[in-house]
Design a protein around this motif. Structure first.
Motif, PDB file in Angstrom:
ATOM      1  N   LEU A   9     -78.423   9.353  50.814  1.00 31.54           N
ATOM      2  CA  LEU A   9     -79.595   9.864  51.220  1.00 31.54           C
ATOM      3  C   LEU A   9     -79.329  10.941  52.250  1.00 31.54           C
ATOM      4  O   LEU A   9     -78.761  10.459  53.258  1.00 31.54           O
ATOM      5  N   ASP A  11     -80.557  13.597  54.842  1.00 26.04           N
ATOM      6  CA  ASP A  11     -81.787  13.983  55.536  1.00 26.04           C
ATOM      7  C   ASP A  11     -81.407  15.070  56.300  1.00 26.04           C
ATOM      8  O   ASP A  11     -80.506  15.066  57.410  1.00 26.04           O
ATOM      9  N   TYR A 104     -86.419  13.777  47.441  1.00 30.11           N
ATOM     10  CA  TYR A 104     -87.516  12.745  47.716  1.00 30.11           C
ATOM     11  C   TYR A 104     -88.483  13.376  48.624  1.00 30.11           C
ATOM     12  O   TYR A 104     -89.664  13.049  48.668  1.00 30.11           O
ATOM     13  N   GLU A 108     -85.340  15.575  52.413  1.00 33.36           N
ATOM     14  CA  GLU A 108     -84.473  14.520  51.956  1.00 33.36           C
ATOM     15  C   GLU A 108     -84.284  14.524  50.460  1.00 33.36           C
ATOM     16  O   GLU A 108     -85.080  14.836  49.776  1.00 33.36           O
ATOM     17  N   PHE A 110     -81.659  12.405  47.321  1.00 28.36           N
ATOM     18  CA  PHE A 110     -80.967  11.434  46.993  1.00 28.36           C
ATOM     19  C   PHE A 110     -79.674  12.041  46.122  1.00 28.36           C
ATOM     20  O   PHE A 110     -80.163  12.797  45.217  1.00 28.36           O
ATOM     21  N   LYS A 151     -80.673   3.166  46.229  1.00 28.00           N
ATOM     22  CA  LYS A 151     -81.382   3.884  47.137  1.00 28.00           C
ATOM     23  C   LYS A 151     -82.205   3.434  48.403  1.00 28.00           C
ATOM     24  O   LYS A 151     -82.172   4.246  49.501  1.00 28.00           O
ATOM     25  N   LYS A 155     -81.534   4.791  52.175  1.00 27.45           N
ATOM     26  CA  LYS A 155     -82.515   5.276  52.908  1.00 27.45           C
ATOM     27  C   LYS A 155     -82.504   4.406  54.171  1.00 27.45           C
ATOM     28  O   LYS A 155     -82.710   5.037  55.143  1.00 27.45           O
ATOM     29  N   CYS A 158     -79.830   5.605  56.308  1.00 28.29           N
ATOM     30  CA  CYS A 158     -80.008   7.014  57.078  1.00 28.29           C
ATOM     31  C   CYS A 158     -81.240   6.851  58.143  1.00 28.29           C
ATOM     32  O   CYS A 158     -80.982   7.347  59.423  1.00 28.29           O
ATOM     33  N   ASP A 159     -82.137   6.279  58.009  1.00 26.35           N
ATOM     34  CA  ASP A 159     -83.307   6.222  58.905  1.00 26.35           C
ATOM     35  C   ASP A 159     -83.010   5.368  60.247  1.00 26.35           C
ATOM     36  O   ASP A 159     -83.380   5.637  61.208  1.00 26.35           O
ATOM     37  N   TRP A 190     -88.937   1.615  56.311  1.00 27.13           N
ATOM     38  CA  TRP A 190     -89.375   2.669  55.436  1.00 27.13           C
ATOM     39  C   TRP A 190     -90.684   1.837  54.574  1.00 27.13           C
ATOM     40  O   TRP A 190     -90.638   0.810  53.990  1.00 27.13           O
TER      41      TRP A 190
END
Length: 412
Positions: A9, A11, A104, A108, A110, A151, A155, A158-159, A190
């Motif tokens: 992912l 970003d 996304y 962002e 994927f 996924k 995510k 990353c976040d 998320w």
């Protein structure tokens, strides 16, 4: 045994602000935000660069608040066309690494790199670093990469980790969720907003691990499918593929607008509704589809004391004719409007079907209307959005001319 997938992912950090700084190197050392047009009550920060964030400035806060924290803040109006251009450039960079790229959002994406990892000696970190460098060199934007076998893990990675570590890259393995993720507050996950956070806290759940360890049936009973989704995210479970076609099959076409002031007069509101119907029907025709369900929504300006409604109606036949949709929208709006001031309006069309297969009617002049719409579309395609407009759009209440200068509610 089949090999586990490797999903990235990617970003973009402070995307709009990064694009602006890349275009203006002289702004590099200045705290900068991209913000909506203050004169039209939309003075909200859309993106803040890392320097501005150090002063405590954050996305979605009003400009006046940000200036109290950082009086020498640079405020730049958004340039949406440029951001879309850079976003497409980044998408094309990623397509050179894999044919499985899924947007996304504007900043962002994927990417399923399982099939191309061998070019990097099966080292996902080396591949992520290579992508990061190429995006930076070609666009000036710094990206962070979360890596996982699906996924959701990518995510979360990353976040919650890659955005905060020095390298901006992190691999999150499913068996390491407890070690890296589960101690973090539910709000960090998320899909959890402030309202859901309050619900979870009332249930005695304060961390992501708390969600993961709670019985899925408890969530299912309380929130149905959504409850199960929350539980699956906390446990890193996701079977959905990275698909370039995820957003291709549209189920609805809609358009909303925040008005420059409160509208109380029915005739003024009708003008805006006609502008909105013109836009959504034009988009229907461009996609060669017709709609059977019309929805209209309205809201007031005060978020603390919400007013408004949202209603829909099924049409007798599918249509893409502006005036047919407008008549249905107007009827629906005036049936449910409580005469409270309106600050936001929304029109959407759903239950879409192929425009090449439709029912001819003896009792309406749909064909004549479609011919008029077709000519208007051709003129707009050739000479621009405001080359031909209905007379009402030139009245004070009309918003079509102002909106033609914007993308997503912001100036191009």
């Amino acid at each position: 045994m089949s090999m586990k997938k490797v999903i990235f992912l990617i970003d973009m950090q402070s995307f709009y602000a990064s694009v602006e700084k890349s275009a203006h190197p002289e702004w590099e050392d200045k705290p900068l935000v991209v913000a909506g047009d203050p004169e039209r009550r939309s003075g909200i920060i859309l993106a803040a660069c890392p320097l501005a964030k150090k002063y405590g400035v954050s996305t979605a806060e009003p400009i006046w608040q940000a200036l109290q924290k950082c009086p020498h803040l640079m405020i730049v109006r958004p340039h949406m066309e440029r951001y879309i251009e850079v976003s497409l450039h980044i998408t094309n960079i990623l397509k050179s690494y894999s044919d499985l790229v899924e947007s996304y959002s504007i900043d962002e994406l994927f990417v399923d790199v399982t099939g191309s990892l061998h070019f990097f000696n099966h080292d996902p970190i080396a591949m992520a670093r290579h992508i990061q460098n190429q995006i930076k060199i070609e666009t000036g934007v710094y990206s962070r990469v979360g890596i996982g076998e699906n996924k959701v893990l990518a995510k979360l990675s990353c976040d919650l980790i890659a955005k905060k570590n020095k390298e901006g890259i992190f691999i999150l393995h499913k068996n390491e969720l407890e070690q890296h993720i589960w101690d973090k507050p539910v709000r960090d996950m998320w899909g959890i907003g402030s309202r859901m956070q309050k619900h979870l806290n009332r249930m005695g759940i304060y961390t992501i691990g708390g969600i993961a360890k709670t019985s899925v049936n408890r969530f299912r009973k309380k929130w149905g499918v959504n409850g199960e989704v929350i539980w699956r995210v906390a446990n890193g479970i996701d079977n959905s593929p990275v698909s370039p076609y995820t957003h291709d099959k549209q189920k609805m076409v809609g358009n909303g607008m925040t008005l420059p002031k409160d509208y109380c007069d029915a005739s003024e509101i009708d003008i805006v509704l006609l502008d909105l119907c013109s836009q959504v029907c034009r988009r229907l025709r461009a996609k060669n589809v017709m709609a059977s369900v019309v929805s209209v929504g309205a809201a007031g300006a005060d978020f603390d004391y919400p007013t408004g409604f949202s209603r829909q109606v099924k049409l007798s036949d599918p249509t893409d004719a502006t005036m047919t949709v407008y008549e249905a929208v107007k009827r629906l709006f005036h049936t449910h409007w409580d005469k409270q001031p309106v600050r936001r309006l929304h029109v959407s069309l759903s239950d879409l079907s192929d425009a090449d297969v439709y029912q001819l009617s003896f009792f309406n002049n749909n064909e004549k209307q479609r011919a008029v719409d077709k000519v208007m579309d051709q003129i707009k395609d050739r000479f621009g959005e405001v080359a031909i407009l209905r007379a009402s759009s030139f009245m004070e209440a009309g918003q079509a001319i102002d909106r033609a200068a914007k993308i997503g509610g912001h100036y191009k």
